[in-house]
Design a protein around this motif. Sequence first.
Motif, short mmCIF file in Angstrom:
data_model
loop_
_atom_site.label_atom_id
_atom_site.label_comp_id
_atom_site.label_asym_id
_atom_site.label_seq_id
_atom_site.Cartn_x
_atom_site.Cartn_y
_atom_site.Cartn_z
N UNK A 83 0.82 -1.22 0.00
CA UNK A 83 0.00 0.00 0.00
C UNK A 83 0.85 1.26 0.00
N UNK A 84 0.45 2.21 -0.83
CA UNK A 84 1.00 3.57 -0.81
C UNK A 84 0.05 4.37 0.06
N UNK A 85 0.44 4.63 1.31
CA UNK A 85 -0.47 5.24 2.26
C UNK A 85 -0.83 6.68 1.91
N UNK A 86 0.14 7.46 1.48
CA UNK A 86 -0.11 8.88 1.24
C UNK A 86 -1.08 9.08 0.07
N UNK A 87 -0.94 8.26 -0.96
CA UNK A 87 -1.84 8.36 -2.11
C UNK A 87 -3.06 7.45 -1.98
N UNK A 88 -3.08 6.64 -0.93
CA UNK A 88 -4.19 5.75 -0.63
C UNK A 88 -4.54 4.84 -1.81
N UNK A 89 -3.53 4.15 -2.30
CA UNK A 89 -3.71 3.18 -3.39
C UNK A 89 -2.89 1.94 -3.10
N UNK A 90 -3.31 0.83 -3.72
CA UNK A 90 -2.55 -0.42 -3.65
C UNK A 90 -1.64 -0.47 -4.87
N UNK A 91 -0.33 -0.48 -4.64
CA UNK A 91 0.63 -0.43 -5.74
C UNK A 91 0.81 -1.78 -6.42
N UNK A 92 0.85 -2.84 -5.64
CA UNK A 92 1.01 -4.17 -6.20
C UNK A 92 0.53 -5.20 -5.18
#
Length: 305
Positions: free
Chosen positions: A99-108
Amino acid sequence: MSDEEETQPTDDQKIEIAKWFLLNAPAGEIQYIAKDMKAVLQDETLYTTAAAVAFPLYNKSHMICLDFPDRSGEVMVTPFSEIGENEYVDPRTAQVAVVDHVNQVCRRARPANDEELPTPYIEEYRYALDIEVTKYVSEAYPKGICSVYCVNGKDVEEPGMDFDLVVVISAARLNPQNFCNGSWRSIWNVEFKDEAQFVEVRGTLQVGAHYFEEGNVQLDAKHECKDSTMLMSPEDSAHSVTTIIRHHETEYLNSLQTSYSKLPDATFKDLRRKLPVTRTLFPWHNAAQFSLRRDIQKSLGLEKK
């Protein structure tokens, strides 16, 4: 050194202030707060330092849900699904999200290892409870999400040992264009005590709301409860535990509705003296005639013609 220079906050103080604002952002509003913090700080390094700490804590406390990159499922970001730095397991799909917490997305995403998942014996109970809770959430909360995790005893392979599951439920209704956001979060600790053939259920329920049209009003209500049932088969235990969850959440929601429906007629009246300084009773039966906004506009000569 001038007095103005002496009162300027240090970089560390600026970071702590920014973290406080980010962590206390209402549901669905942290990105708006982050944008404002960038503008106020005017220092990318200070903002990045604050965001790196605040966003993971915020995301876990609000139990946000993110889609996997390939849309094969979704993962809830919670303290109970966290298995490593920025890694969160989804028991349903047996995948781990990065998880990319700052952008609130799952990267992989990657397949979960056997050590990161419960044994087949525990999975029977976890899966059965997940099925029942999912049915309940789909009926009770529009766009609600839930998950069930094993937080203790996931290596138990047969009856005779205790183990703990956690049910997390999260629902949000975000309507910023109408200046209103709200959220529901509940965490249910389910302790299976094999020797006593007993299941203890403890819940923490939290409701948040933010209304900010021509003002700033927030609700942050919290409630704790507990109950118990007998240890039975996975399916029967799941049904019994879900019935307990349904009962306590419905009861709490009804109590909130009752409490706030009485605000105009009871609570607000109790906040005032029976007779104000003017010695004249306040006309509660016709309170709509008073408008602070209208009075201010009138005094400032801003009334609409």
